[in-house]
Design an enzyme around this catalytic site. Sequence first.
Site, PDB file in Angstrom:
ATOM      1  CG  ASP A 127      -1.791   1.181   1.366  1.00 23.70           C
ATOM      2  OD1 ASP A 127      -2.002   1.879   0.355  1.00 23.70           O
ATOM      3  OD2 ASP A 127      -2.267   1.438   2.489  1.00 23.70           O
ATOM      4  CB  SER A 130      -0.852   3.158   4.842  1.00 30.75           C
ATOM      5  OG  SER A 130      -0.578   1.829   4.423  1.00 30.75           O
ATOM      6  CG  ASN A 132       2.270   1.928  10.705  1.00 32.42           C
ATOM      7  OD1 ASN A 132       1.991   3.089  10.415  1.00 32.42           O
ATOM      8  ND2 ASN A 132       2.855   1.606  11.851  1.00 32.42           N
ATOM      9  CD1 TRP A 134      -1.345  -2.544   9.578  1.00 32.80           C
ATOM     10  CD2 TRP A 134      -2.441  -4.416  10.131  1.00 32.80           C
ATOM     11  NE1 TRP A 134      -2.570  -2.513   8.965  1.00 32.80           N
ATOM     12  CE2 TRP A 134      -3.264  -3.640   9.289  1.00 32.80           C
ATOM     13  CE3 TRP A 134      -2.913  -5.635  10.623  1.00 32.80           C
ATOM     14  CZ2 TRP A 134      -4.534  -4.052   8.908  1.00 32.80           C
ATOM     15  CZ3 TRP A 134      -4.186  -6.056  10.244  1.00 32.80           C
ATOM     16  CH2 TRP A 134      -4.981  -5.254   9.399  1.00 32.80           C
ATOM     17  CE1 TYR A 170      -8.453  -1.137   8.144  1.00 30.93           C
ATOM     18  CE2 TYR A 170      -7.924  -0.811  10.463  1.00 30.93           C
ATOM     19  CZ  TYR A 170      -7.693  -1.442   9.256  1.00 30.93           C
ATOM     20  OH  TYR A 170      -6.704  -2.368   9.164  1.00 30.93           O
ATOM     21  CG  ASP A 309      -3.475   4.605  -2.155  1.00 28.10           C
ATOM     22  OD1 ASP A 309      -2.612   3.787  -1.790  1.00 28.10           O
ATOM     23  OD2 ASP A 309      -4.527   4.801  -1.536  1.00 28.10           O
ATOM     24  CB  THR A 312      -7.235   3.612  -3.275  1.00 36.26           C
ATOM     25  OG1 THR A 312      -6.956   4.149  -1.978  1.00 36.26           O
ATOM     26  CG2 THR A 312      -8.642   4.024  -3.688  1.00 36.26           C
TER      27      THR A 312
END
Length: 416
Positions: A127, A130, A132, A134, A170, A309, A312
């Site tokens: 992505d 963003s 991070n 996780w 979110y 992006d 998305t």
Amino acid sequence: MSFSPQKGFITDRILLSFISCGGPGLEWLHVVSGEPEATMMNWAVLLCALVALSECNIKISLIKGKTARETLMEKGIWEETRLKFPYNPMAKFYQTGDEAMTNDADLSYYGVISIGTPPQSFKVIFDTGSSNLWVPSVGCSSQACQNHVKFNPAQSSTFKWANKPVSIQYGTGSMTGQLAYDTVSVGGISVTQQIFGASQTEAPFMASMVADGILGLAFPNLAASGATPVFDNMMTQGLVSRSLFSVYLSGNSAEGSVVSFGDIESNYYTGQITWIPLSSETYWQIKMDSVTINGNTVACNGGCQAIIDTGTSLIVGPTTDINNMNSWVGATTDQYGDATVNCNNIPNMPAVTFTLNGNAFTISASAYTSQNSYGCMTGFGNGGTQQLWILGDVFIRQYYAIFDRQNNNVGLAQAA
């Protein structure tokens, strides 16, 4: 020139260093340089291995899997779910507090990474919107974690807790958990001491997604809880020869999509690369001049900002502009914001041109529409009142995208 059996073994080790492209190659070089019997050979080995290391790149194959929308449609609960969890693509760009993510029901591309020693594998969305990394953990009791792979810290000898919480917001909930450190393997290359989030709670809509987690590729100042992104550690640890990565997304094919770290791969594009400077070094944000159809400006009149992006699925913009675009192409928008068209009309629908920093990028009707069991839809999503645009997978499938951290540019070229 003849080679002894021992030197033949050395030649095999050279080939391994070309493949390993990291720590093991350097470790072996130290051993070879200490062998007294073949000084000239050692210098040649050293030179060849350094050239190999300078050309390091990492390629991750992406799979185009079933979307959450498709899964929920098959179960007959799509309408119920979309009412409960409305689409909010701008959530991750505008919510206050920690980094935000969104419930995108049409995301379909994911790749496999591993975390820990021995490795535990996870499907993640790469992505660029963003920062991070996780994944779910065994400490997560949410419904969304129960049908995904969960990381088990007790099974990794290189794991270490960071003693710091993480919360990622979110549009309809959040992921909360704890930060930790471990070895993360991406394309066979090990990133040591990589910080990541081990989720303990997750928003319900994640239960319908194929991917287990997220690997963020935006800038470090966006990362929740100050976590260093994976690509930043790749650069710091010398695992990539160039401070850039590139993305190729295939169309209808389930396979063929790739993320390449440290490399621009000419077989994935045709023509010249157009380089566009970033207007903000947070997201991969650039200047968009206008959106036109048949020479008429239909959106972004006077200029706007856009983010490239991969996290998305659609092309997203302000409600007024998106409605105007959908009207121009003959689409009808329902109460959920989905714009439907007659599938038979697609060959006659106009192309849409996005002008970015003075350069035109055109997308045909066959590229900006998709078909499911409900019919055909455009790939233009309603982003609300915000003036920011997101050029997501609908755009990236048409244009090979290069994300250059060294020069703070985005490169775009016609996808092969």
